[in-house]
Enzyme design. Structure first.
Site, PDB file in Angstrom:
ATOM      1  N   ASP A   6       0.710  -1.174  -0.019  1.00  0.00           N
ATOM      2  CA  ASP A   6       0.001   0.118   0.004  1.00  0.00           C
ATOM      3  C   ASP A   6       0.819   1.331  -0.022  1.00  0.00           C
ATOM      4  OD1 ASP A   6      -2.143  -1.604  -0.041  1.00  0.00           O
ATOM      5  OD2 ASP A   6      -2.314  -1.595   2.229  1.00  0.00           O
ATOM      6  N   LYS A  51       1.773   2.240  -5.106  1.00  0.00           N
ATOM      7  CA  LYS A  51       2.475   1.757  -6.231  1.00  0.00           C
ATOM      8  C   LYS A  51       1.518   2.008  -7.443  1.00  0.00           C
ATOM      9  CE  LYS A  51       2.380  -2.352  -4.216  1.00  0.00           C
ATOM     10  NZ  LYS A  51       1.929  -2.007  -3.140  1.00  0.00           N
ATOM     11  N   GLY A  98      -4.789  -4.198  -3.989  1.00  0.00           N
ATOM     12  CA  GLY A  98      -5.709  -3.071  -4.058  1.00  0.00           C
ATOM     13  C   GLY A  98      -4.964  -2.010  -4.441  1.00  0.00           C
ATOM     14  N   HIS A  99      -4.804  -1.401  -5.902  1.00  0.00           N
ATOM     15  CA  HIS A  99      -4.070  -0.141  -6.186  1.00  0.00           C
ATOM     16  C   HIS A  99      -4.889   0.874  -6.669  1.00  0.00           C
ATOM     17  CE1 HIS A  99      -0.320  -3.054  -7.330  1.00  0.00           C
ATOM     18  NE2 HIS A  99      -0.918  -3.279  -5.914  1.00  0.00           N
ATOM     19  N   GLN A 151       2.022  -5.756  -3.376  1.00  0.00           N
ATOM     20  CA  GLN A 151       2.294  -6.000  -1.906  1.00  0.00           C
ATOM     21  C   GLN A 151       3.758  -5.299  -1.788  1.00  0.00           C
ATOM     22  OE1 GLN A 151       1.195  -9.249  -3.564  1.00  0.00           O
ATOM     23  NE2 GLN A 151      -0.584  -8.416  -3.116  1.00  0.00           N
ATOM     24  N   LYS A 200       2.917  10.392  -0.497  1.00  0.00           N
ATOM     25  CA  LYS A 200       2.127  10.943   0.892  1.00  0.00           C
ATOM     26  C   LYS A 200       3.103  11.800   1.716  1.00  0.00           C
ATOM     27  CE  LYS A 200      -1.593   8.154   1.676  1.00  0.00           C
ATOM     28  NZ  LYS A 200      -2.513   6.850   1.628  1.00  0.00           N
TER      29      LYS A 200
HETATM   30  P1  GDP Z   1      -0.696   0.324  -3.467  1.00  0.00           P
HETATM   31  O1  GDP Z   1      -1.310  -0.813  -2.888  1.00  0.00           O
HETATM   32  O2  GDP Z   1       0.812   0.352  -3.391  1.00  0.00           O
HETATM   33  O3  GDP Z   1      -0.985   0.813  -4.887  1.00  0.00           O
HETATM   34  O4  GDP Z   1      -1.309   1.578  -2.554  1.00  0.00           O
HETATM   35  P2  GDP Z   1      -3.176   1.879  -2.324  1.00  0.00           P
HETATM   36  O5  GDP Z   1      -3.818   2.194  -3.265  1.00  0.00           O
HETATM   37  O6  GDP Z   1      -3.347   0.819  -1.700  1.00  0.00           O
HETATM   38  O7  GDP Z   1      -2.777   2.876  -1.260  1.00  0.00           O
HETATM   39  C1  GDP Z   1      -2.206   4.113  -1.206  1.00  0.00           C
HETATM   40  C2  GDP Z   1      -3.476   5.239  -1.338  1.00  0.00           C
HETATM   41  O8  GDP Z   1      -2.709   6.518  -1.286  1.00  0.00           O
HETATM   42  C3  GDP Z   1      -4.315   5.348  -2.302  1.00  0.00           C
HETATM   43  O9  GDP Z   1      -5.510   5.782  -1.951  1.00  0.00           O
HETATM   44  C4  GDP Z   1      -3.820   6.426  -3.179  1.00  0.00           C
HETATM   45  O10 GDP Z   1      -4.792   7.154  -3.876  1.00  0.00           O
HETATM   46  C5  GDP Z   1      -3.219   7.397  -2.254  1.00  0.00           C
HETATM   47  N1  GDP Z   1      -1.967   7.995  -2.450  1.00  0.00           N
HETATM   48  C6  GDP Z   1      -0.849   7.427  -3.269  1.00  0.00           C
HETATM   49  N2  GDP Z   1      -0.108   8.814  -3.349  1.00  0.00           N
HETATM   50  C7  GDP Z   1      -0.398   9.798  -2.484  1.00  0.00           C
HETATM   51  C8  GDP Z   1       0.137  10.868  -2.208  1.00  0.00           C
HETATM   52  O11 GDP Z   1       1.359  11.287  -2.654  1.00  0.00           O
HETATM   53  N3  GDP Z   1      -0.497  11.570  -1.411  1.00  0.00           N
HETATM   54  C9  GDP Z   1      -1.761  11.212  -0.797  1.00  0.00           C
HETATM   55  N4  GDP Z   1      -2.287  12.211  -0.095  1.00  0.00           N
HETATM   56  N5  GDP Z   1      -2.430  10.270  -1.157  1.00  0.00           N
HETATM   57  C10 GDP Z   1      -1.878   9.316  -2.132  1.00  0.00           C
HETATM   58  P1  IMO Z   2      -0.925  -4.154  -2.449  1.00  0.00           P
HETATM   59  O1  IMO Z   2      -0.545  -4.638  -3.594  1.00  0.00           O
HETATM   60  C1  IMO Z   2      -0.967  -4.554   1.901  1.00  0.00           C
HETATM   61  C2  IMO Z   2      -0.900  -8.740   3.464  1.00  0.00           C
HETATM   62  C3  IMO Z   2      -2.260  -8.974   4.236  1.00  0.00           C
HETATM   63  C4  IMO Z   2      -1.783 -10.172   5.035  1.00  0.00           C
HETATM   64  C5  IMO Z   2      -0.462 -10.629   4.294  1.00  0.00           C
HETATM   65  C6  IMO Z   2      -0.990 -12.044   3.686  1.00  0.00           C
HETATM   66  O2  IMO Z   2      -2.088  -3.169  -2.424  1.00  0.00           O
HETATM   67  O3  IMO Z   2       0.216  -3.297  -1.708  1.00  0.00           O
HETATM   68  P2  IMO Z   2      -2.474 -12.797   1.762  1.00  0.00           P
HETATM   69  O4  IMO Z   2      -3.969 -12.359   1.360  1.00  0.00           O
HETATM   70  O5  IMO Z   2      -1.730 -12.009   0.728  1.00  0.00           O
HETATM   71  O6  IMO Z   2      -2.221 -14.035   1.958  1.00  0.00           O
HETATM   72  O7  IMO Z   2      -2.139 -11.663   3.191  1.00  0.00           O
HETATM   73  O8  IMO Z   2      -0.201  -9.779   3.297  1.00  0.00           O
HETATM   74  N1  IMO Z   2      -1.419  -8.123   2.147  1.00  0.00           N
HETATM   75  C7  IMO Z   2      -1.172  -6.877   1.831  1.00  0.00           C
HETATM   76  N2  IMO Z   2      -0.905  -5.577   2.390  1.00  0.00           N
HETATM   77  N3  IMO Z   2      -0.952  -4.393   0.629  1.00  0.00           N
HETATM   78  C8  IMO Z   2      -1.311  -5.452  -0.239  1.00  0.00           C
HETATM   79  O9  IMO Z   2      -1.319  -5.333  -1.397  1.00  0.00           O
HETATM   80  C9  IMO Z   2      -1.591  -6.806   0.553  1.00  0.00           C
HETATM   81  N4  IMO Z   2      -1.537  -8.203  -0.018  1.00  0.00           N
HETATM   82  C10 IMO Z   2      -1.538  -8.990   0.858  1.00  0.00           C
HETATM   83  O10 IMO Z   2      -2.802  -8.077   4.920  1.00  0.00           O
HETATM   84  O11 IMO Z   2      -0.805  -9.348   6.194  1.00  0.00           O
HETATM   85 MG    MG Z   3      -2.853  -1.397  -1.772  1.00  0.00          MG
END
Ligand code: GDP
Ligand code: IMO
Ligand code: MG
Length: 428
Positions: free
Chosen positions: A13, A16, A40-41, A223, A330
């Protein structure tokens, strides 16, 4: 023209999806190579928010080729829903290619994930319960079913019958759970196969040809480094390899084809699920970051645990992935704090520790050693160059570079595509 691998440098998270979307503008191909819909991206373009789980974050550009590689595990029901939802919003999904060799997630994988977590009780991993671990287990046990098998009706029926007999035995006799009905799974998956077969390809050929033609290829990790099966906080990890090396295996290219590796890290740290997290904050600052950063999971909605930037983790990610650059996201979330802190090392039983330990027992006892820096009060969401940032924010970034040991190529100051500061050229 280059191939760039983008990975998560923390516990997932990191942003990416946003960074991939930003860098995809100059890419020809965007490739997912591991994980599944545990990812979840979130990508925000103008006022539209997209939550992607399996489809690469390059999909929002109509002309980019998007590839799901052999290292990904695919839940076809989720993939079809994701495709339909994008199509409804006017996004072109015609350029998606799916590896014939990618493994398929079945309802018994999801069920086994849930019942095994339940059985573990307070020792649970905190998985996303999407069947990811059980699907990779079957792959390693050489009983998995691949996309190429799914679309071959005769082969598929035989493999599914064999697997479901064993899984139903396990579910009913060991876990005291319900058995699944073979015919309904077969019917549903035959219909998924019909929808998905047009996307299947030998994607290794497409990616290798693109590199030969000097195209830009962007690999989008899912991840993060500390969730890696080998290098993460085992057993609180996922069942794939979110580190850079996996891009080769999961896409079907050789290591000689990779030009650059970028690690995405938040300006602080978050983690979902169980497992040790040395810089975790359980005070007002932790709550401030959680609320300001909207730190609730994209996939499961669970609150993310929050803490300070961990430089020990940063150095570890630089080493394990051979990072050329960091992308720090962020930074805007930290605006308004009086002081900001970076963990420079750990203290373990009185001794200073510079490197991330293998033992979880040791990690649990590690106390972060912090460097305290002045915070900044300004809203930085409008900054478009480093010069637009307050000196304290620039200083904070410089210390992250020095402590982690890699230069910063990109800084995120908001969730939108435009809220990005690029400080190095990525593709040449
Ligand atoms: P990922 O799994 O690595 O793609 O990250 P996620 O999408 O799960 O979580 C990142 C969250 O931060 C998302 O809601 C993005 O829209 C948000 N985000 C990404 N970059 C920035 C940033 O520079 N600033 C802020 N405020 N939010 C950001
Ligand atoms: P993105 O791509 C954050 C975590 C789960 C748990 C562990 C194992 O959005 O960064 P799993 O279901 O993969 O067997 O769970 O890994 N986990 C993540 N945490 N971002 C993710 O993906 C994750 N995918 C799995 O919360 O701790
Ligand atoms: Mg994510």
């Amino acid at each position: 023209m280059s191939t760039v691998v983008l990975i998560g440098a923390q516990w997932g998270d990191e942003g990416k999806g946003k960074v991939t979307d930003f860098l995809a503008e100059k890419a020809d191909l965007v490739v997912r190579y591991q994980g599944g819909n545990n990812a979840g991206h979130t990508v925000v373009v103008d006022d539209r928010e997209f939550k992607l789980h399996l489809i690469p974050s390059g999909i929002l550009y109509p002309e980019k080729i998007c590839i799901i590689g052999s290292g990904v595990v695919i839940d076809p029901e989720v993939l079809i829903k994701e495709l339909e939802s994008l199509q409804r919003r006017g996004i072109n999904t015609g350029n998606l290619k799916i590896s014939q060799r990618a493994h398929v997630i079945f309802p018994y994988h999801r069920l086994l994930d849930q019942v095994e977590e339940g059985r573990k009780g307070e020792n649970k991993i905190g998985t996303t319960c999407r069947g990811i671990g059980p699907a990779y287990m079957d792959k390693s046990a050489r009983v998995g079913i691949r996309m190429v098998d799914l679309v071959d009706r005769e082969v598929f029926a035989g493999l599914l019958e064999r697997n479901m007999e064993g899984k139903n035995h396990l579910l009913t006799k060991v876990y005291d759970s319900e058995a699944l009905d073979l015919n309904s799974v077969l019917g549903a998956y035959n219909s998924y196969a019909e929808t998905l077969k047009k996307y299947l390809a030998d994607v290794s050929i497409i990616i290798n040809d693109a590199t030969k033609q000097g195209k830009n290829v962007l690999f989008e990790g899912a991840q993060g480094t500390l969730l890696d099966l080998d290098h993460g906080t085992y057993p609180y990890v996922t069942s794939s390899h979110p580190t850079a090396g996996a891009a080769c295996l999961g896409a079907g290219i050789g290591p000689t084809r990779i030009d650059r590796v970028i690690g995405v890290a938040k300006a602080y740290t978050t983690r979902v699920g169980e497992g040790p997290f040395p810089t975790e904050l359980s005070d007002d600052v932790g709550t401030f970051i959680q609320n300001r950063g909207g730190e609730f999971g994209t996939t499961t909605g669970r609150p993310r645990r929050c803490g300070w930037f961990d430089g020990v983790v940063g150095r570890y990610a630089v080493r394990i992935n051979g990072l050329d650059y960091l992308a720090i996201t962020k930074l805007d979330v930290l605006s308004g704090l009086e002081k900001v802190k970076i963990c420079t090392s750990y203290r373990y039983r009185g001794e200073l520790m510079e490197e991330f330990p293998a033992s979880l027992r040791v990690l649990k006892e590690c106390v972060p050693v912090y460097e305290e820096l002045p915070g900044w009060q300004e809203d930085i969401t409008g900054a478009r160059s480093l010069e637009d940032l307050p000196p304290a924010a620039r200083n904070y970034l410089e210390r992250i570079e020095e402590i982690s040991g890699a230069p910063i190529a990109l800084v995120g100051v908001g969730s939108r595509r435009s809220q990005t500061i690029l400080t190095a050229s990525i593709y040449d």
